[in-house]
Design a protein around this motif. Structure first.
Motif, PDB file in Angstrom:
ATOM      1  N   ALA B 208      29.293  47.030  44.410  1.00 33.71           N
ATOM      2  CA  ALA B 208      29.761  45.523  44.241  1.00 33.71           C
ATOM      3  C   ALA B 208      29.213  45.258  45.699  1.00 33.71           C
ATOM      4  O   ALA B 208      28.455  44.394  46.298  1.00 33.71           O
ATOM      5  N   LEU B 209      29.939  46.014  46.666  1.00 34.59           N
ATOM      6  CA  LEU B 209      30.075  45.785  48.073  1.00 34.59           C
ATOM      7  C   LEU B 209      28.495  46.028  48.776  1.00 34.59           C
ATOM      8  O   LEU B 209      28.029  45.170  49.734  1.00 34.59           O
ATOM      9  N   ASN B 210      27.881  46.909  48.137  1.00 36.06           N
ATOM     10  CA  ASN B 210      26.466  47.069  48.472  1.00 36.06           C
ATOM     11  C   ASN B 210      25.460  46.031  48.230  1.00 36.06           C
ATOM     12  O   ASN B 210      24.517  46.057  48.948  1.00 36.06           O
ATOM     13  N   SER B 211      25.915  45.313  47.143  1.00 34.63           N
ATOM     14  CA  SER B 211      25.045  44.253  46.582  1.00 34.63           C
ATOM     15  C   SER B 211      25.328  42.974  47.268  1.00 34.63           C
ATOM     16  O   SER B 211      24.831  41.915  47.226  1.00 34.63           O
ATOM     17  N   LEU B 212      26.597  42.932  48.191  1.00 33.80           N
ATOM     18  CA  LEU B 212      27.129  41.858  48.546  1.00 33.80           C
ATOM     19  C   LEU B 212      26.237  40.818  49.301  1.00 33.80           C
ATOM     20  O   LEU B 212      25.654  41.439  50.402  1.00 33.80           O
ATOM     21  N   GLU B 213      25.782  39.625  49.001  1.00 33.77           N
ATOM     22  CA  GLU B 213      24.857  38.771  49.825  1.00 33.77           C
ATOM     23  C   GLU B 213      25.797  37.496  50.121  1.00 33.77           C
ATOM     24  O   GLU B 213      26.522  37.005  49.209  1.00 33.77           O
ATOM     25  N   ALA B 221      29.305  33.560  48.341  1.00 33.87           N
ATOM     26  CA  ALA B 221      28.996  34.832  48.512  1.00 33.87           C
ATOM     27  C   ALA B 221      28.945  35.495  47.037  1.00 33.87           C
ATOM     28  O   ALA B 221      29.190  34.999  46.073  1.00 33.87           O
ATOM     29  N   VAL B 222      27.848  36.560  46.921  1.00 34.77           N
ATOM     30  CA  VAL B 222      27.319  37.203  45.281  1.00 34.77           C
ATOM     31  C   VAL B 222      27.383  38.405  45.400  1.00 34.77           C
ATOM     32  O   VAL B 222      27.011  39.234  46.312  1.00 34.77           O
ATOM     33  N   ILE B 223      27.853  38.828  44.261  1.00 36.63           N
ATOM     34  CA  ILE B 223      27.825  40.460  44.047  1.00 36.63           C
ATOM     35  C   ILE B 223      27.388  40.414  42.724  1.00 36.63           C
ATOM     36  O   ILE B 223      27.229  39.496  41.556  1.00 36.63           O
ATOM     37  N   GLY B 245      36.939  38.380  41.296  1.00 36.14           N
ATOM     38  CA  GLY B 245      37.863  37.624  42.232  1.00 36.14           C
ATOM     39  C   GLY B 245      37.307  38.038  43.647  1.00 36.14           C
ATOM     40  O   GLY B 245      37.815  37.328  44.500  1.00 36.14           O
ATOM     41  N   LEU B 246      36.558  39.106  43.910  1.00 44.98           N
ATOM     42  CA  LEU B 246      36.335  39.612  45.319  1.00 44.98           C
ATOM     43  C   LEU B 246      35.555  38.743  46.055  1.00 44.98           C
ATOM     44  O   LEU B 246      35.805  38.378  47.102  1.00 44.98           O
ATOM     45  N   PRO B 247      34.441  38.141  45.548  1.00 46.39           N
ATOM     46  CA  PRO B 247      33.582  37.331  46.483  1.00 46.39           C
ATOM     47  C   PRO B 247      34.538  36.112  47.254  1.00 46.39           C
ATOM     48  O   PRO B 247      34.293  35.811  48.316  1.00 46.39           O
ATOM     49  N   LEU B 248      35.388  35.505  46.279  1.00 45.47           N
ATOM     50  CA  LEU B 248      35.844  34.374  46.939  1.00 45.47           C
ATOM     51  C   LEU B 248      37.146  34.689  47.838  1.00 45.47           C
ATOM     52  O   LEU B 248      37.895  34.041  48.528  1.00 45.47           O
ATOM     53  N   GLY B 256      32.275  31.773  44.865  1.00 44.62           N
ATOM     54  CA  GLY B 256      32.162  33.544  44.723  1.00 44.62           C
ATOM     55  C   GLY B 256      31.451  33.615  43.047  1.00 44.62           C
ATOM     56  O   GLY B 256      31.997  32.903  42.332  1.00 44.62           O
ATOM     57  N   LEU B 257      30.203  34.257  43.448  1.00 46.23           N
ATOM     58  CA  LEU B 257      29.404  34.466  42.364  1.00 46.23           C
ATOM     59  C   LEU B 257      29.546  35.918  41.947  1.00 46.23           C
ATOM     60  O   LEU B 257      29.198  36.908  42.734  1.00 46.23           O
ATOM     61  N   THR B 258      29.797  36.277  40.503  1.00 48.87           N
ATOM     62  CA  THR B 258      29.841  37.778  40.148  1.00 48.87           C
ATOM     63  C   THR B 258      28.549  37.923  38.951  1.00 48.87           C
ATOM     64  O   THR B 258      28.952  37.279  37.897  1.00 48.87           O
TER      65      THR B 258
END
Lengths: 334, 334
Positions: B208-213, B221-223, B245-248, B256-258
């Motif tokens: 998820a963090l490798n895809s974070l934009e 923020a998007v994963i 919940g991570l991006p937010l 925050g989008l997943t």
């Protein structure tokens, strides 16, 4: 020699003077800042003059505490330290050494408090100095305002990892309940203090997870960061320090290692262990030291060599632990 | 129509029968399991027969609650549901539909409780059903044992994210204090419930963090996770859900989008927003729905197309928000 006071005696001391200087410890955290803020507001509510001094800047995230920093506009008559265990923690900057040459009052919760003040209120059973400060402000006869409650909740929650650390007691929760009743805005504070991470922190966490390795059947987890990664991420030292807890949060891991290459090229190793596993014993064999479950050492040479060296010590400790457990089981059978 | 009872009335009902079946909701969480465990121990302490039923397995991590599952060895006379808002949440497996055709008693804290039982104890101001259950067990005249306290602390802490969620009140902390006094082993429970993540969870978090934009100056923020990544990680559905919940949590992020590719190829999008930003409005424009700050939708097509579609809606919402703020500021000046 310091004289130890109880809550009521310290409240009497605070009521008896007029011009205060409140001292936070260097690298200030939520507890020292929260206590300083609450005491500042309580003393001014009593019509006294007060301000705060700290050898390091108060981080911007704590702006809501409404602390007034000392600006030289009055002559402090009484110096009171909050959440400070020893004189070394006062720090050297911002005229701290000159202004705190004599410390009158000390309010703290560290068992190892050095007794550097004339009078000390020390409660080592408190999970945070804010626990003590809450009682003290009530003993002063000051009604807790929402802002004081915000300050005290900041200390209480940050020093306990939001009520997760082993230091948390029934009293910690009881104090939290009183602070919420007094108007602490816990919704905003919890979001700010525990659910907000910088993009830099996310970036270093990404790098750390990409480096994650398991050894010895998943009993040891290792993360490794070189100096370029640390520099490129732009992460704050506190966030980097915080990462050292990550490997041990993984299920099944008994030893968590974090290797960070230092600017000079040496390698700093943090060792975290579960109960029953001696982190300090591992670090000591490589010239380091620390506590039973959190220790560290620093090795010359590149990251790969440092990793090989620490893993050899971890393996030795795991083997010793297994042999001791097997011997104990055998003894029980016999 | 259900009849609403207060704590004392529900305690009287519980005291009046002998053979109980306690029902947890499907996909059981810490609150339904903790309440079931505490009630099971309290009823057996009163010499009654009781056991627990759940449409899904009780996760192994909750083994310490000491719950006894219903094995058919007695005929239940009274069915009592804990932490269940509606009949749909009972689930279909493990004979739940047959055994719970009639629900006598319901103990809950969900405002939208459907009133499916003959008698209901509902307190929507409670952060967890365990808050209500603690009072109920005391009203039953049962002394809280350390194991009951462990069960209740499990419900209280998991339903509040360890006292971080906005639902946490002064009463929540006051109940926590009582449970610690009754012997809850919070040190062990906090480590188990809040500081232990599976290696699979770490792996999906790495992906998820490798895809974070970041988009729109870091306000969004998007994963993004494709179906192979999700399958390869071996992650549990609950851990995957938790990631949304991570991006937010990133400083400055307002949306925050997943995005998760589903086994069939469609793309599930979770939208999380800060206060003042309507997640449901964004999701609704793409055929989804949800709550004000947590919503979602599902789109056909590949991840890249889905990302482009949702980002366009986020941009529109951010622009609308900015224009509204600007108009309000202008009005104030005029």
């Amino acid at each position: 020699m310091t004289e130890h006071l109880n809550i009521e005696q310290m409240a009497q001391k605070l009521a008896s003077a007029d011009h205060y200087l409140i001292v936070c410890h260097k690298n200030p955290d939520g507890d020292t800042i929260g206590c300083a803020g609450a005491l500042y507001h309580a003393l001014t509510a009593l019509g006294k003059t007060a301000a705060v001094i700290c050898a390091d800047p108060i981080p911007a995230r704590y702006a809501y505490t409404g602390i007034k920093l000392y600006d030289g506009s009055y002559q402090p008559e009484t110096v009171v330290s909050v959440d400070i265990a020893s004189l070394q923690l006062f720090g050297e900057r911002n005229d701290v050494p000159q202004l705190t040459r004599h410390v009158d009052l000390c309010i703290d919760h560290h068992a190892g408090n050095g007794g550097f003040a004339d009078f000390t209120l020390l409660d080592a059973s408190a999970a945070a100095a804010a626990e003590v400060m809450t009682d003290l402000i009530e003993a002063l006869g000051v009604q807790l305002t929402p802002q004081m409650a915000d300050c005290l909740y900041t200390g209480l929650s940050t020093d306990t990892g939001c009520f997760k650390f082993p230091s948390t007691t029934a009293r910690t929760h009881a104090v939290a309940a009183r602070l919420i009743e007094a108007g602490a805005d816990v919704q905003r504070l919890n979001k700010l203090l525990f659910e907000t991470r910088s993009p830099q922190r996310m970036e270093i966490e990404r790098m750390a997870l990409n480096s994650l390795e398991y050894h010895f059947d998943g009993r040891c987890a290792v993360i490794c960061l070189d100096r370029d990664q640390i520099a490129d991420s732009g992460v704050e030292p506190a966030d980097l320090e915080d990462l050292t807890g990550l490997p041990l949060t993984i299920a099944g891991v008994q030893v968590g290692l974090t290797l960070r290459q230092q600017p000079g090229g040496s390698c700093r190793i943090s060792v975290r262990t579960v109960a029953g596993m001696d982190a300090c014993a591992i670090a000591r064999r490589l010239g380091g030291g620390g506590h039973n479950r959190a220790a560290g050492c620093e090795l010359e040479g590149n990251l790969d060599n440092a990793k090989a060296a620490i893993l050899a010590e971890v393996e030795a400790e795991l083997t010793a632990m297994d042999e001791a457990a097997a011997a104990a089981a055998e003894q029980e059978e016999a």
